[in-house]
Structure formats: C-alpha cells, structure tokens
Design an enzyme around this catalytic site. Structure first.
Site, PDB file in Angstrom:
ATOM      1  N   HIS A   1       1.762   4.461  -2.875  1.00  9.93           N
ATOM      2  CA  HIS A   1       1.804   5.924  -2.693  1.00  9.93           C
ATOM      3  C   HIS A   1       3.173   6.484  -3.087  1.00  9.93           C
ATOM      4  O   HIS A   1       3.286   7.481  -3.795  1.00  9.93           O
ATOM      5  CB  HIS A   1       1.585   6.300  -1.224  1.00  9.93           C
TER       6      HIS A   1
ATOM      7  N   HIS B   1       0.842  -1.208   0.000  1.00 11.20           N
ATOM      8  CA  HIS B   1       0.000   0.000   0.000  1.00 11.20           C
ATOM      9  C   HIS B   1       0.877   1.258   0.000  1.00 11.20           C
ATOM     10  O   HIS B   1       0.723   2.147  -0.845  1.00 11.20           O
ATOM     11  CB  HIS B   1      -0.924  -0.038   1.229  1.00 11.20           C
ATOM     12  N   GLU B   2       1.833   1.302   0.913  1.00  8.12           N
ATOM     13  CA  GLU B   2       2.694   2.493   1.013  1.00  8.12           C
ATOM     14  C   GLU B   2       3.600   2.625  -0.219  1.00  8.12           C
ATOM     15  O   GLU B   2       3.851   3.734  -0.685  1.00  8.12           O
ATOM     16  CB  GLU B   2       3.526   2.458   2.295  1.00  8.12           C
TER      17      GLU B   2
END
Ligand code: ZN
Length: 244
Positions: free
Chosen positions: A98, A94-95
């Site tokens: 980003h 997820h990170e």
C-alpha cells in the site's frame, strides 16, 4: 466539520491549558486533521496529554499528537495482541505494498504512517492524510486510490506467492468505489447516467426507468466495475514489480 482555519483556532483554544512544546505548529496540525470535528480535536489533545504524562514528559511533543490523531482515526494500538513472526511478515509486506503505491501514484494523499502494530480491527495500516480540505474527488484520484488499495494483495502475491484473507476489507472498499464510479459518478464507459444504488432501489424511490436495472444493464455495470478493478490491478502489479 470546521475548515482548516477553524481547526487551527480550535487547536489553539484547547491547547491553552496544556503544556505544549513550542516547536508545535498549529497550522500543520490543522492541515493534517481534515474532517476532524471540534470534539475530535479536543479528544486528540487529551490523548496526547495522557501519552506525554505516561512517558514522563513535561510537555506534549509532536509524537504524542501524531498518536492522538491516529487514535481518533483508527482506535487504540493493541500492542498486547499476540502476533506471530509469520503474521508480522505478511502484514509488513501487505502494508509496504500500500505504502509504496501511495508514494508512487500522483493522486494519492501523502503517507503519514505505516505500522504493523495492530490497531482497532486492523492487523496493520498505511495511513495517508490529505494535504488540504479539497472536496472535489476526481476520476484519476479514485483510480489511484483503488490501485493503492490493491497494493496489499499484490505485494502478498509477489513476495509470499499466496494471498490472504486480510485483504477482504480493502477488496470490499475498492469494489464499492468502483461501483459508485460506474453507477453514481458517471466515471465509466457507460457515461454520465445514474443507475441508482442498492439502497435507493431497496427503499423503492422513484428514479424513472432506472429504479431497477434490467439484467442487460446490470451485466454492463458489472462488466465496467470489473474493467476498472482489472486495470488498476494491472497497474498495481506493474508498479510493485518494478519497485520490488
Ligand atoms: Zn490492506
């Protein structure tokens, strides 16, 4: 909040009684702390001093100051919180979603730190920091920001082939921005017209014919918000697909 020169001066004042490594560049620190108040800067230097002491160091080094900045921005690290391997993996992808988009998109601020150590309410975070005190926020900058905010969710889609509730904070934030772009900032096909925000409608202020939007107008607003988010989602999927 002080500007970049003000912050540099405040850093120097508060650093006077602290043992700080000579390699520390106060100009850089000032640049990295846009939006910080004098109290925030005092606070981050105290945190950095505590960290240095805890690590048995005689002087404060850059690593301590980074952590001080992060603590002021996002709350303390929660290293003791139990995190399963499966959760760590999801958070990591997820990170990374980003972070990769922040790196690729031209209008995103530089990535300062990416972590899967919980901090505050977050399971992980990707921190970007502005390089300057510019206060004009352009349409392209917001579109890149929304795209980056979708990166976490899109990475989950691509790698885990499922989606998680952890993206709810991102979704809420990017929807609020898309809404403001349409109703307040004149950044959609509806043009530069103020359609009021919920808050202003609730307090019953007089905004002429726009104090309460008709159903027809509201439908158009919703359509524009979806259009912005959908186009950013497509961009996020394309970019992360290419850079998997
Ligand atoms: Zn996220």
């Amino acid at each position: 909040a002080p500007d970049v020169r003000g912050r540099e001066a405040i850093f120097k004042v508060h650093a006077r009684n602290k043992p700080i490594s000579p390699e520390i560049n106060f100009k850089n620190l000032a640049r990295m702390t846009a939006g910080f108040t004098g109290a925030d800067i005092a606070n981050l230097l105290n945190e950095a001093a505590i960290l240095a002491a805890r690590a048995g160091r005689k002087v404060i080094i850059m690593k301590d100051l980074y952590e001080g900045i992060n603590k002021v921005l996002m709350g303390p690290q929660k290293k003791s919180r139990l995190v399963t391997e499966s959760d760590k993996r999801i958070t990591a992808y997820h990170e990374a979603g980003h972070a990769i988009l922040a790196k690729l998109l031209p209008h995103c601020d530089p990535v300062q730190e990416v972590s899967i150590i919980p901090r505050g309410q977050a399971a992980g975070y990707t921190m970007t920091r502005p390089e300057n005190d510019n206060s004009h926020e352009s349409k392209n900058k917001w579109l890149d920001y929304i795209t980056m905010a979708l990166g976490g969710r899109v990475a989950e889609e691509i790698v885990i082939e499922d989606v998680c509730t952890g993206a709810s904070g991102d979704i809420k934030q990017l929807t609020q921005i898309a809404k403001a772009m349409v109703t307040e900032w004149g950044m959609s096909d509806l043009g530069p017209i103020f359609y009021g925000s919920d808050h202003e409608v609730f307090v019953g202020r007089d905004f002429g014919s726009h104090s309460a939007n008709s159903e027809e107008v509201q439908a158009k607003i919703d359509e524009q918000i979806s259009k912005i988010v959908e186009s950013c989602l497509e961009r996020a999927r394309n970019l992360l697909g290419q850079h998997k």
